[in-house]
Each structure stands twice: as C-alpha cells, then as structure tokens.
Motif scaffolding. Structure first.
Motif: not given
Lengths: 289, 289
Positions: B37-43, B68-72, B86-98
C-alpha cells in the motif's frame, strides 16, 4: 411472410446483435452490456439501444441472458439431448424475444448457456459430424457430440484462472507481452506429464523473473494451464476427432497443444457458428415441425 | 546499556510492531499499511505513526519491507544458509531501522521474505530441530531445515488462488459459511490421488450448487487446493518430521490434511515464532560474535 429477424448473442460481459433476413446478415451492433452488468429490469433497454427502427422481426437469443440472474430464466435441457433443444422461453416485455435453453448434465454436475447454440451451428455447417468440440474461453467447454446430440460435456475454468492470475495475483508483476511458442509448448508438456506440479509451478514464474529475469512468463503460464486442462480432459480428446471453436489466437493455442499430443484438431470460427446456431433456432421457430 | 528495541513484522498487507525490553514485550501496535500500500517515501511515516515517545531503541524488521518495491532492498541470502543470515540492511532515514535479509534459492527459483525469520524463531524455540516447516498463508512455504540451516524450500500459491477463486471468480456465488470437515478431507484425498482433475473440478462446485444445491463448496475448494499442494510437495513431507506454523484455523486444516496422509504434524503459533526470530536477530545485532 417476412424473413426478417434479429439474432442475439448475450453473454456475461457482452451483447451482440445482427439484423437478419433469413440467413443473410443485414447489419450488426454490439455493446458491453452483458448479463453481468445488468439488473433484470435493465435488459429491455440494453437491447433497445442497439436496434434502429429498420430492424424488424422477433429476437432469437442465446447465452447468459437466460440464466437465473438474467432477463428470464430459460430452463436447461438435460443431456443427452439435441444441441438445439425444443422450447424457447419468451422474455417478459413488449418485444418478441425468445431465449434458447441452456444444457445441463446431472453427474458430473455441469451447465452451459450459449455454447449449445455454437454446437448446433457447427452441426448445421457440418451435418453428420461426430466427435469432440472444444470451445475455449473463460469457461472452456469440451463437448462430446454424436448423432446430432450432446452426449456429455465438461467445463474447465482455465481461462478465468489465467485471467485472475495474470491480472490480480502477484504474478501480474512478471507478465509481459513477449509471447513465445516454444515456451508455451514446453509448459503444456510439463503439466500434461506431471499435473501434480501445477500449483507449485506458479510461484516459480515470479521467482524466476525476480532472480534470473526469466522471460515469457505469460506463455509459460498459459501453457501450464492448458496442459493441466488437457490432462483433465484426456478421456475426451484422446483418439477422437476434435474441432476447436472460438477466438482465433486462443483456438490456435489449443490446436497447437492438441497437435503436439498427436491429436490433430480442426479450427472453426466462433462468430460463424454462433450465427449458424441462432439461424437454425430461428428456422425451427418459424417453421416448427 | 539499554535493552530496549522495537520488533517489526512488515508484510505486503500489514505492519505490526512491538516495544521490547530484551525478550519481553512491553507494548504492541499494528496497521494495514503493508508494503503493497506504500510508495518508498511513505515508509518512515507509516512506521512513525504507530510508535509513541516511550518506544525506544533500534527497529529490527523482517518481511516485504526489504523487497525491491519496499523501503530499501535487503539482498537475499542464498540457500543453503542460516535461517538468520548475516548482515542487516539499514533503511535510509533518521531512525535506526535494520532489515533482515530474505532468502533465495537459485534452482528451482524461489524466494522468501519474512518466513526465514519465523524459521529462525522456531529454531530458537526448538534448538536442534530437523525436518520440514510448513508456513501456510497467501504464499505457503515448505522449508527443509537441517542442522540450523535452510537447505531448500518451495512456495505454493494455494492461499492466493483460494482467495481469488472465492472472492473474484464465478465460484464466489456458491461460497457460503458452511464449513464441513468431512467435505474438506474428502476433497484433499481427491486431488492427492488424482491431481490432474483439479482444474476441471473447480467449475463443478458452481454447477453442483446451481443444479443440486450442493453445500460446503468452500470446504471442498479449500480441500481440493490443499490436496493439490500436498501432491506437489510430497517429496517434502513424506516420511519427515513436520511442523506447521501460522494462523490457527488454517494451520489446523494443514495438520488435519497431513495427518490423514499418515504424516503427523505439530502446530506452532505464527506470532510467537516471528517474535522469537526478531529477538534472535536483535540479540546478534546487539552482541555480534
């Protein structure tokens, strides 16, 4: 006595009419106001809007217009029966509209509305023909015809399943217009030989696209479903004379799939047989034996 | 050092979050703002609206949020691999989201996002467990687990096909809330023994209702599809230890179907294993070996 009449093919999603003089087409018209879009009270007006004042005579109609949710329910004839069962149902209203009965089968339970008229038309154009008629579409019908009668039939929802999967499921993201005959043929062979794999082969179309940019997902899906359909209807077509009646591209796919299985099929145009069937029904209405 | 963190299960159609202190749940919230239901910028905003100021710490997320169509896009780990790659991907933005990686399989091509975290959670709760995990849902996953690794897996779209047929196809007119266990069990047996009939058994549900008021169409459709799924995945479950993880009613249907085939399966709650898997991922993030 005038030979003017109006032929009407009224399905779930469309309505087509022809102004006729005997077997000759004078004019034609169509709209998207199929049975599925109408409430019972809207049928007279949906028909009237397609007819101009120079269209004369009674309307002979086939298809879902005679369903329970249609203009008026036309009872089913039950197999074995003539492809052109006796008895038309007059629709309520001022205009003379007569609806051709559908055909039902008690066990296994099955029904058709409209295809029986195509079968009757095919038999009118090919008198004495015996064998299997395949009418591909949303709900593909396989019809065993012998001595001018419908002996038995089977409906396969492969067309509706294909439409749902390509338009509404996660697979829609992987559907492109890159049709490939070889991919189609290989997929038909896959489910014909291993029908139990169908349900698990579906998601592989999406994953193959995501991971390997695998092309031709639409051709493969179509082949998987038609292969499954041929596996389910083998008792119908194996060793039989088969004719495929329907839209050109879809019919060609069925003819190709059957041919690859050593079952050569001929192809007939859906429009021509519908009109021939409606004409046969009109002749009998005009001149009952 | 604080043990506060936020667990996040972000799928295609829903978003669920838990405020955590170590393995203890302090609070939870959810919304329908799934990836689909979301565009990448809305996450960022969709996540923020569920969190109150007293929710602290990093967000550990699994599911389609990493598509691919998600946040990152979080890259896939490839089988054979740990259920907690192994290995988490950090989502772009101010909050620490892995975001936890999904898992892919090269051949046959297959992918999962989110279920790997449930597998990891199940293994955290059942150390040393070997066998087959079945995770029923829209896209049911069958996962072969051995020595803490995902060895191979297979996705079956039976849940999505069931939803499309019951809600969008002509069969929707015959679906009632009259569930019947015996009808379900008989239908499972039907397609397990004759999987080639599935595609032609579908329309019989509609015709049986129209002609004979035949009840329990929903139970029979569910059984036909789960039977087809069991036929397609026989190599996975036959003679194996099986656990079914998911929503209660659907899981019970799978356990019953497997049990009738002489494959006793245990049942585990989907929520609990998801949270256990996210907790395992958080522990490793906090204290990398």
């Amino acid at each position: 006595m005038s030979n003017r009449w109006i032929a009407c093919d009224w399905g779930t999603s469309s309505l087509r009419v022809w102004a006729m003089d005997g077997a000759e087409v004078l004019d034609s018209a169509q709209s998207g106001r199929g049975m599925g879009t109408l409430t019972p009270g809207e049928f007279p007006e949906a028909l009237a809007e397609l007819l101009t004042p120079d269209w004369h005579g009674p309307v002979i109609a086939c298809g879902m217009v005679g369903a329970r949710q249609g203009w008026v329910e036309a009872p089913y004839a039950s197999v074995p029966c003539s492809a052109l069962p006796e008895g038309l149902t007059r629709a309520p209203g001022d205009r003379d509209v007569y609806i051709i009965p559908g055909v039902s089968q008690d066990s296994p339970a099955d029904v058709m509305r409209g295809e029986e008229t195509q079968v009757a038309g095919f038999l009118a154009l090919n008198p004495g023909w015996d064998g299997i008629l395949c009418l591909p579409g949303t709900h593909t019908k396989w019809v065993h015809v012998s001595a001018g009668e419908i002996v038995s039939f089977k409906t396969v929802m492969s067309g509706e399943v294909f439409a749902l999967l390509t338009k509404q499921s996660v697979l829609r993201h992987s559907m492109k217009d890159d049709w490939d005959d070889e991919t189609f043929a290989a997929a038909v062979a896959d489910t014909l030989s291993r029908p139990e794999r169908l349900i698990s082969d579906l998601f592989a179309l999406r994953a193959g696209d995501l991971l390997h940019n695998q092309p031709h997902a639409r051709s493969r899906l179509s082949g998987l479903l038609i292969g499954a359909e041929l596996a389910a209807t083998r008792a119908y077509w194996l060793g039989q004379q088969v004719a495929v009646i329907g839209a050109d591209a879809l019919s060609r796919a069925y003819v190709a799939a059957l041919g690859a299985q050593g079952a050569p099929a001929t192809q007939a145009k859906g429009d021509a047989v519908t009109l021939a069937g409606l004409t046969a029904a009109w002749r009998r209405w005009k001149d009952p034996k």
